[in-house]
Design a protein around this motif. Sequence first.
Motif, PDB file in Angstrom:
ATOM      1  N   ALA A  88     -27.253 106.878 -52.086  1.00 41.91           N
ATOM      2  CA  ALA A  88     -28.614 107.237 -52.476  1.00 41.91           C
ATOM      3  C   ALA A  88     -29.428 106.006 -52.822  1.00 41.91           C
ATOM      4  CB  ALA A  88     -28.571 108.213 -53.655  1.00 41.91           C
ATOM      5  N   SER A 114     -30.119 103.977 -49.719  1.00 40.11           N
ATOM      6  CA  SER A 114     -31.104 104.660 -48.876  1.00 40.11           C
ATOM      7  C   SER A 114     -32.515 104.457 -49.415  1.00 40.11           C
ATOM      8  CB  SER A 114     -30.790 106.161 -48.812  1.00 40.11           C
ATOM      9  OG  SER A 114     -29.555 106.398 -48.177  1.00 40.11           O
ATOM     10  N   ALA A 116     -32.400 109.504 -49.902  1.00 40.44           N
ATOM     11  CA  ALA A 116     -31.975 109.152 -51.258  1.00 40.44           C
ATOM     12  C   ALA A 116     -31.825 110.404 -52.121  1.00 40.44           C
ATOM     13  CB  ALA A 116     -32.976 108.192 -51.890  1.00 40.44           C
ATOM     14  N   TRP A 156     -28.586 112.535 -50.783  1.00 40.65           N
ATOM     15  CA  TRP A 156     -27.289 112.001 -51.197  1.00 40.65           C
ATOM     16  C   TRP A 156     -27.195 111.910 -52.709  1.00 40.65           C
ATOM     17  CZ3 TRP A 156     -24.637 113.073 -47.392  1.00 40.65           C
ATOM     18  CH2 TRP A 156     -25.003 112.774 -46.088  1.00 40.65           C
ATOM     19  N   GLY A 157     -28.326 111.772 -53.387  1.00 44.12           N
ATOM     20  CA  GLY A 157     -28.307 111.794 -54.843  1.00 44.12           C
ATOM     21  C   GLY A 157     -27.882 113.150 -55.391  1.00 44.12           C
TER      22      GLY A 157
END
Length: 328
Positions: free
Chosen positions: A30, A33, A46, A49-50
């Motif tokens: 994240a 990204s 971001a 994936w966060g």
Amino acid sequence: RPSPPAEGGRAMITLSLVYLLAGLVFAAFAVLSATDRANAKRFGNALFWGLVAVSFLFGDRLGDVGNGVLVLGLALIAGFGLLGRGQPATTSPDERRVLSERFGGRLFVPALTLPLVVALGVLVFKPMQIGGQPLFDPKQATLISLALAAVISVLTALILLRQPPLAPLQEGRRLMDTVGWAALLPQMLAALGAVFALAGVGELIGQLVTAWIPLDTRFVAVAVYCLGMAAFTMIMGNAFAAFPVLTAGIGLPILINRFGGDPAVVCAIGMLSGFCGTLMTPLAANFNLVPPALLELPDRYSVIKAQIPTALPVLIANVVLMYVLAFR
């Protein structure tokens, strides 16, 4: 979620460590990204994936509603096309060719380290105890060993191949951006299968099957279970999602309880029958649609077409094997 204490005392290393490791890796994806200015959708990546990192790090604290909202957030990000492909700093094809010639056979050392460490963990570390406490949670020893092997393999690659410390994370992010939301399908579909099982879908399917198909003979019951596993997997996209539903509706009450089948054989071959369905469905996108995309094949269904001639004979063989082996 963290695993419960192991029998005979709390294990020193549990599945919680694996969740922590996975969460930190996705958190790194994240952050990387968000700083990738070459990706026009970097903030979508971001955030995606966060959220995945949050699910691994704090999923057991969010509760059912919190995790449900998190999953909806992931679906909205992917559904509205907010994900893009990052451009991590990496070597060019010519540079990789030079490096391959330079390192030669040493390139295989990190890959071979992975199965060796897994085997070591299962055979040596799993039964090991320190102060009367098991080192690994015996119920999760394979997953813990796999996580440990991944870390050791990465460290081996960094030292042996003399790569920058961020190289594994950047390459991992590049791969995850390429696969995209499909990387989460196995986890999501397995959870969906558990929800279906708790909702009683398996019992309903069992009632419908027994109402329309006579399961008085063992072979018919075996065939219905194996073929049903393949068919339901094609609908769900994952054998892990189909397994609890079909096993609760047909495998357990009919094959095991009524006909006295061996649970281990029935479940093992049942899962393999489901995998045959995985080979034949586009809903298993991470297996069947991502490879053609990565290889830029003109036919996006080429992998499925190539796998069907193998899947069907294996499925028929599963029916025969279960009938022969499960009822001794």
